[in-house]
Design an enzyme around this catalytic site. Structure first.
Site, short mmCIF file in Angstrom:
data_model
loop_
_atom_site.label_atom_id
_atom_site.label_comp_id
_atom_site.label_asym_id
_atom_site.label_seq_id
_atom_site.Cartn_x
_atom_site.Cartn_y
_atom_site.Cartn_z
N LYS A 72 0.83 -1.22 0.00
CA LYS A 72 0.00 0.00 0.00
C LYS A 72 0.86 1.27 0.00
O LYS A 72 0.57 2.20 -0.73
CB LYS A 72 -0.93 0.03 1.23
CG LYS A 72 -1.92 -1.12 1.30
CD LYS A 72 -2.95 -0.92 2.41
CE LYS A 72 -2.35 -0.86 3.80
NZ LYS A 72 -1.73 -2.12 4.27
N ARG A 93 -9.41 0.83 9.36
CA ARG A 93 -8.96 -0.52 9.70
C ARG A 93 -9.99 -1.28 10.52
O ARG A 93 -9.74 -2.44 10.88
CB ARG A 93 -7.66 -0.43 10.49
CG ARG A 93 -6.40 -0.77 9.68
CD ARG A 93 -5.24 -0.59 10.61
NE ARG A 93 -4.04 -1.27 10.27
CZ ARG A 93 -2.99 -0.70 9.66
NH1 ARG A 93 -3.07 0.54 9.24
NH2 ARG A 93 -1.89 -1.39 9.47
N ARG A 109 11.36 -5.32 4.40
CA ARG A 109 11.18 -3.89 4.68
C ARG A 109 11.87 -3.49 5.99
O ARG A 109 12.42 -2.39 6.10
CB ARG A 109 9.67 -3.59 4.76
CG ARG A 109 9.32 -2.13 4.92
CD ARG A 109 7.84 -1.89 4.68
NE ARG A 109 6.99 -2.55 5.66
CZ ARG A 109 5.66 -2.54 5.64
NH1 ARG A 109 5.02 -1.89 4.68
NH2 ARG A 109 4.95 -3.16 6.56
N ARG A 160 11.68 -0.44 11.11
CA ARG A 160 10.41 -0.62 11.83
C ARG A 160 10.46 -1.89 12.66
O ARG A 160 10.55 -2.99 12.12
CB ARG A 160 9.25 -0.69 10.83
CG ARG A 160 8.78 0.66 10.35
CD ARG A 160 7.65 0.54 9.37
NE ARG A 160 6.47 -0.12 9.91
CZ ARG A 160 5.30 -0.16 9.30
NH1 ARG A 160 5.16 0.45 8.13
NH2 ARG A 160 4.27 -0.78 9.84
N ARG A 207 -0.25 -8.74 13.63
CA ARG A 207 -0.80 -7.76 12.68
C ARG A 207 -1.64 -8.43 11.61
O ARG A 207 -2.68 -7.91 11.20
CB ARG A 207 0.33 -6.93 12.06
CG ARG A 207 0.92 -5.94 13.06
CD ARG A 207 2.27 -5.42 12.63
NE ARG A 207 2.20 -4.57 11.47
CZ ARG A 207 3.22 -4.39 10.62
NH1 ARG A 207 4.37 -5.01 10.80
NH2 ARG A 207 3.07 -3.59 9.59
P1 AMP Z 1 0.87 0.73 9.00
O1 AMP Z 1 2.01 1.66 8.77
O2 AMP Z 1 -0.36 1.12 8.26
O3 AMP Z 1 1.25 -0.72 8.79
O4 AMP Z 1 0.50 0.85 10.54
C1 AMP Z 1 1.43 0.53 11.57
C2 AMP Z 1 0.70 0.44 12.91
O5 AMP Z 1 0.09 1.71 13.21
C3 AMP Z 1 -0.45 -0.56 12.97
O6 AMP Z 1 -0.01 -1.89 13.24
C4 AMP Z 1 -1.29 0.01 14.11
O7 AMP Z 1 -0.70 -0.25 15.38
C5 AMP Z 1 -1.16 1.52 13.86
N1 AMP Z 1 -2.22 2.00 12.94
C6 AMP Z 1 -2.05 2.48 11.69
N2 AMP Z 1 -3.23 2.81 11.13
C7 AMP Z 1 -4.19 2.51 12.05
C8 AMP Z 1 -5.60 2.60 12.07
N3 AMP Z 1 -6.29 3.05 11.02
N4 AMP Z 1 -6.24 2.21 13.21
C9 AMP Z 1 -5.56 1.77 14.26
N5 AMP Z 1 -4.23 1.63 14.32
C10 AMP Z 1 -3.53 2.01 13.22
#
Ligand code: AMP
Length: 191
Positions: A14, A89, A128, A134, A146
């Protein structure tokens, strides 16, 4: 406005595709994960709140996430549209987003969902982690958590938008350029 959700599990590409799409279509990129990471590095109160959830591979509570998105939408009233990446989400986030957009006289036009098998997701997260630093990508337990959260809570977002006929499933395997081309084709046919 043209508003799209780029949907898919963690590691489905994404972020990579979002960068290319915003450059081509001039959309405002709204990645909740990126915003949380920036808040953490600036050591803000919001960042402190989000960090423990992110480190554990859990979702940051809906109220916190929705409030943050509301602020970003309000601060970007003149844009061509939003590309939502990693948001919504949960079903509650999707319903809240629909209400927020309605308040601005607009809506989600399409949800482009990237299909990638689970074993490939893990490989991509491991790859990554080497460059992104990360920690949530590097730890096998957090990776699994996740993916489980995606299955148990986030898939409901696609179900929500399917009831409005807004979801298009796309193959998320292949070259970055081929996947980008198929995303562009879907967008161009709707714009
Ligand atoms: P991402 O970079 O989108 O993979 O998000 C990394 C982490 O940020 C996720 O595993 C969640 O802990 C938090 N996070 C990101 N977007 C959301 C969301 N829309 N709702 C809740 N937690 C989020």
């Amino acid at each position: 406005m043209f508003n799209l959700i780029l949907f898919g599990p963690p590691g489905s590409g994404k972020g990579t595709q979002s960068e290319k799409l915003i450059a081509k279509y001039g959309l405002k990129h709204l990645s909740t994960g990126d915003i949380f990471r920036s808040e953490i590095s600036n050591q803000t109160e919001l960042g402190l709140k989000a960090k423990s959830y992110m480190d554990a591979g859990q979702l940051v509570p809906d109220a916190v996430t929705i409030g943050m998105v509301d602020k970003v939408i309000n601060a970007n009233k003149g844009v061509n549209g939003f590309l939502f990446d990693g948001f919504p989400r949960t079903k509650a986030q999707a319903e809240a987003l629909d209400e927020l957009l309605k308040g601005h006289g607009t809506e989600i036009n399409v949800v482009l969902a990237l299909d990638v098998p689970e074993n490939e997701l893990i490989q991509r997260m491991i790859g990554r982690a080497k460059t992104s630093g990360r920690s949530d990508d590097a730890d096998p337990e957090v990776q699994q958590k996740r993916i489980a959260v995606y299955r148990n809570e986030t898939l409901a977002v696609a179900d929500h938008y399917r009831t409005f006929n807004k979801v298009v499933q796309l193959n998320g395997l292949g070259s970055i350029d081929d996947i980008f081309a198929s995303l562009c084709q879907e967008i161009d046919s709707r714009k």
